[in-house]
Design an enzyme around this catalytic site. Structure first.
Site, short mmCIF file in Angstrom:
data_model
loop_
_atom_site.label_atom_id
_atom_site.label_comp_id
_atom_site.label_asym_id
_atom_site.label_seq_id
_atom_site.Cartn_x
_atom_site.Cartn_y
_atom_site.Cartn_z
N VAL A 109 0.84 -1.12 0.04
CA VAL A 109 -0.25 -0.02 -0.25
C VAL A 109 0.99 0.99 0.55
O VAL A 109 1.93 1.19 1.13
CB VAL A 109 -1.24 0.31 1.43
CG1 VAL A 109 -1.95 1.20 0.96
CG2 VAL A 109 -1.38 -1.31 1.15
N ASP A 167 -8.53 -10.37 10.22
CA ASP A 167 -6.54 -10.32 10.52
C ASP A 167 -7.45 -8.44 11.01
O ASP A 167 -6.56 -8.09 10.18
CB ASP A 167 -6.45 -9.49 9.18
CG ASP A 167 -5.34 -10.27 9.32
OD1 ASP A 167 -4.62 -10.31 10.36
OD2 ASP A 167 -4.14 -9.57 8.02
#
Length: 315
Positions: free
Chosen positions: A15, A124
């Protein structure tokens, strides 16, 4: 998009923060599928699925997807850019005040409550996937392991993919047939809450262990203890909430994220705390008003019930 800097790397992709080349004030977070996976059809399907799941969500504490591009050499997702730091880094600075911890926990529970109402399960949740903006506003990111297919274990394990970090997974993680994604997310909230309070990892492993060895070590520890206990130096209502979120037996856990919000409100009343003080010390103007109103709307939602039964510290 013009890439500014790297923000993080995971198993599926990396990212970056970026700005529009024609309008530099327009910014985005760009998640790029790793080069080695670009030709892997299964990986591309999962990447697209993450974008589809996020695109259908609209919640103040969940990152928003704007677009996905598959015609690039490396496919990428255009997401809302959240300027801030990860909760992981915040925790490294040491324990936080109770009002701040309760605010972040409330915002996280609100996001998870929204996800579960829409039949989406993150799988997660951990400090590295939580971004704190201006010291007061939490955003849940990285939905690479999310599913929206229901709450049964057969579907959860159908893709045989790597599951979230073991430290935030519930004890039943080692027996997939007994696991539900809903209670996985709820358990993870409890571990994150404990780490915000203590400023320390709730579960650690030998630094020389492989990922597989570390997972076994952590899960062995979890299956030996009835719940995670942060100790008697913390107020009993907060200590009790952590226990009820992280109970070894799934039936003893709080069952619904809506009940977590209720418990957090009860704790604030019992300890004479007001999480709005954190918002007021970090935000101003319309931003503050929107944050307070958003929080009040969540507080006013009707809870499902009392949640997990309260236990004595000896149990």
């Amino acid at each position: 998009w013009v890439i500014d800097k790297a923000l993080g790397t995971g198993g599926m992709g990396s990212v970056y923060s970026a700005h529009n080349q024609h309008a530099p004030k327009i910014r985005a977070a760009i998640k790029i599928l790793n080069a080695g996976l670009s030709l892997n059809e299964h990986a591309k399907i999962r990447f697209v699925r993450e974008a589809e799941i996020l695109h259908g969500l609209d919640h103040p504490h969940i990152v928003k997807v704007r677009n996905i591009r598959l015609d690039s050499a490396q496919p990428y997702i255009e997401m809302e850019f959240v300027e801030g730091e990860s909760l992981y880094r915040v925790i490294q600075g040491g324990p936080m005040g109770f009002a701040r911890v309760l605010l972040y926990a409330e915002q996280l529970a609100s996001a998870v409550r929204y996800l579960h109402r829409h039949n989406v399960f993150h799988r997660d949740i951990k400090p590295a996937n939580l971004i704190i903006r201006k010291g007061a506003f939490l955003k849940l990111v990285d939905f690479g392991l999310a599913v929206d297919v229901g709450d049964d274990a057969a579907r959860i394990t159908a893709d045989h993919s790597h599951f979230g970090t073991a430290a935030y997974a519930p004890p039943e993680w080692i027996k997939p047939s007994t696991m539900t994604a809903r209670l996985w997310d709820i358990y993870a909230i409890g571990v994150v809450l404990a780490e915000m309070l203590t400023g320390l990892p709730a579960y650690d492993a030998d630094p020389l262990a492989t990922p597989q060895q570390a997972a076994i070590e952590v899960m062995t520890t979890k299956n030996r203890q009835p719940f995670l206990d942060i100790g008697d130096r913390f107020p009993e209502p907060i200590r009790e909430l952590v226990r009820d979120l992280t109970a070894r037996d799934p039936a003893d856990r709080i069952q619904d994220a809506r009940d977590i919000v209720l418990r957090l409100q009860q704790i604030q009343a019992e300890l004479a705390l007001d999480a709005n003080t954190v918002l007021e010390s970090n935000l101003s103007g319309d931003e503050l008003q929107i944050a307070v109103q958003s929080r009040q709307l969540e507080i006013d939602r009707q809870p499902t019930g009392a949640g997990a039964p309260r236990r004595s510290p000896q149990e």
